[in-house]
Design a protein around this motif. Structure first.
Motif, PDB file in Angstrom:
ATOM      1  N   ASP A 143      37.962  30.242  60.694  1.00 30.95           N
ATOM      2  CA  ASP A 143      36.777  30.255  61.544  1.00 30.95           C
ATOM      3  C   ASP A 143      36.254  28.863  61.851  1.00 30.95           C
ATOM      4  OD1 ASP A 143      36.890  33.025  61.472  1.00 30.95           O
ATOM      5  OD2 ASP A 143      35.640  33.133  59.668  1.00 30.95           O
ATOM      6  N   ALA A 144      36.899  27.831  61.366  1.00 27.25           N
ATOM      7  CA  ALA A 144      36.408  26.461  61.557  1.00 27.25           C
ATOM      8  C   ALA A 144      36.513  26.070  63.027  1.00 27.25           C
ATOM      9  CB  ALA A 144      37.204  25.498  60.698  1.00 27.25           C
ATOM     10  N   ASP A 145      35.531  25.301  63.473  1.00 33.51           N
ATOM     11  CA  ASP A 145      35.515  24.796  64.839  1.00 33.51           C
ATOM     12  C   ASP A 145      36.535  23.666  64.952  1.00 33.51           C
ATOM     13  OD1 ASP A 145      34.871  24.072  67.422  1.00 33.51           O
ATOM     14  OD2 ASP A 145      33.096  22.923  66.818  1.00 33.51           O
ATOM     15  N   LEU A 146      37.573  23.883  65.734  1.00 35.45           N
ATOM     16  CA  LEU A 146      38.662  22.928  65.825  1.00 35.45           C
ATOM     17  C   LEU A 146      38.188  21.579  66.375  1.00 35.45           C
ATOM     18  CD1 LEU A 146      41.648  22.464  65.347  1.00 35.45           C
ATOM     19  CD2 LEU A 146      42.083  23.320  67.652  1.00 35.45           C
ATOM     20  N   GLY A 147      37.295  21.589  67.322  1.00 29.36           N
ATOM     21  CA  GLY A 147      36.766  20.338  67.873  1.00 29.36           C
ATOM     22  C   GLY A 147      36.052  19.519  66.811  1.00 29.36           C
ATOM     23  N   ALA A 148      35.271  20.184  65.966  1.00 28.86           N
ATOM     24  CA  ALA A 148      34.562  19.482  64.896  1.00 28.86           C
ATOM     25  C   ALA A 148      35.537  18.966  63.838  1.00 28.86           C
ATOM     26  CB  ALA A 148      33.525  20.411  64.266  1.00 28.86           C
ATOM     27  N   VAL A 149      36.587  19.734  63.564  1.00 30.12           N
ATOM     28  CA  VAL A 149      37.599  19.289  62.597  1.00 30.12           C
ATOM     29  C   VAL A 149      38.315  18.050  63.126  1.00 30.12           C
ATOM     30  CG1 VAL A 149      39.792  19.909  61.514  1.00 30.12           C
ATOM     31  CG2 VAL A 149      37.925  21.564  61.562  1.00 30.12           C
ATOM     32  N   LEU A 160      33.791  21.479  56.768  1.00 27.86           N
ATOM     33  CA  LEU A 160      34.764  22.247  57.547  1.00 27.86           C
ATOM     34  C   LEU A 160      36.158  22.212  56.927  1.00 27.86           C
ATOM     35  CD1 LEU A 160      33.743  21.031  61.104  1.00 27.86           C
ATOM     36  CD2 LEU A 160      33.243  23.255  60.073  1.00 27.86           C
TER      37      LEU A 160
END
Length: 192
Positions: free
Chosen positions: A147-153, A121
């Protein structure tokens, strides 16, 4: 910049500003004749006899001493404003063996940034340890795709910081993660 230097700067700038305002108002009042109505003994003009000044040796010594003092104060002022953000070795908690253990935080933080950059990510990451307002701060800067998932980052950053807390003395450090998001269509380099 240390707080004492910042407070000193503010006081000196305030005093210099007030002195300049008073001198400016007095000069305008002198030129317009307003100063004479407020101060009856205000001179019409100022004449300096340079012959008397140069014959007196104490004036030259005094002027030289004041000049040297101003140079020293100016150099101190400049050196006080040099940013000192580098961090030396950190002391590790004492163990059962006598002695003192220290660790250099720079390589550990650089490795943490590399681990963070390996996450799919994260486009790129850099790390540093700096002194900020009297505290030691681990700063990780990461670049992500839009487009990255902020929660996963955030979870990836938290994981890297948790691992880093096992290596460095966490009670001596604070952490800060700065995320930069690429614009749509912008292709940034993938740093690994």
């Amino acid at each position: 910049m240390r707080r004492s230097v910042l407070a000193f700067d503010r006081v000196v700038v305030l005093l210099l500003g007030l002195v300049l305002v008073v001198i400016g108002v007095a000069a305008v009042g002198w030129e317009t004749g307003f100063l004479e109505s407020v101060w009856a003994d205000a001179p019409d003009e100022i004449a300096v006899d340079s012959g008397q000044v140069t014959e007196t040796s104490s004036f030259a010594v005094l002027a030289g001493a004041v000049g040297c003092a101003l140079v020293v104060i100016g150099l101190w002022w400049l050196l006080a404003h040099v940013p000192r953000r580098s961090v030396g070795s950190l002391r590790l908690p004492s163990g059962e063996q006598p002695g003192r253990l220290v660790v250099d935080p720079g390589p550990a933080v650089a490795t943490a940034a590399e681990v963070l950059a390996d996450d799919p990510l994260i486009r790129s990451a850099r790390g540093a340890v700096l002194a900020d307002r009297g505290e030691l701060v681990v700063r990780l800067r990461a670049t992500v795709d839009p487009d990255a998932d902020l929660g996963a980052v955030v979870a990836a950053c938290d994981g890297v910081l948790a691992d880093l807390a096992h290596v460095l003395p966490a009670d001596q450090l604070r952490s800060r993660v700065e995320l930069s998001v690429l614009r749509r269509g912008e292709v940034g380099p993938r740093v690994r």
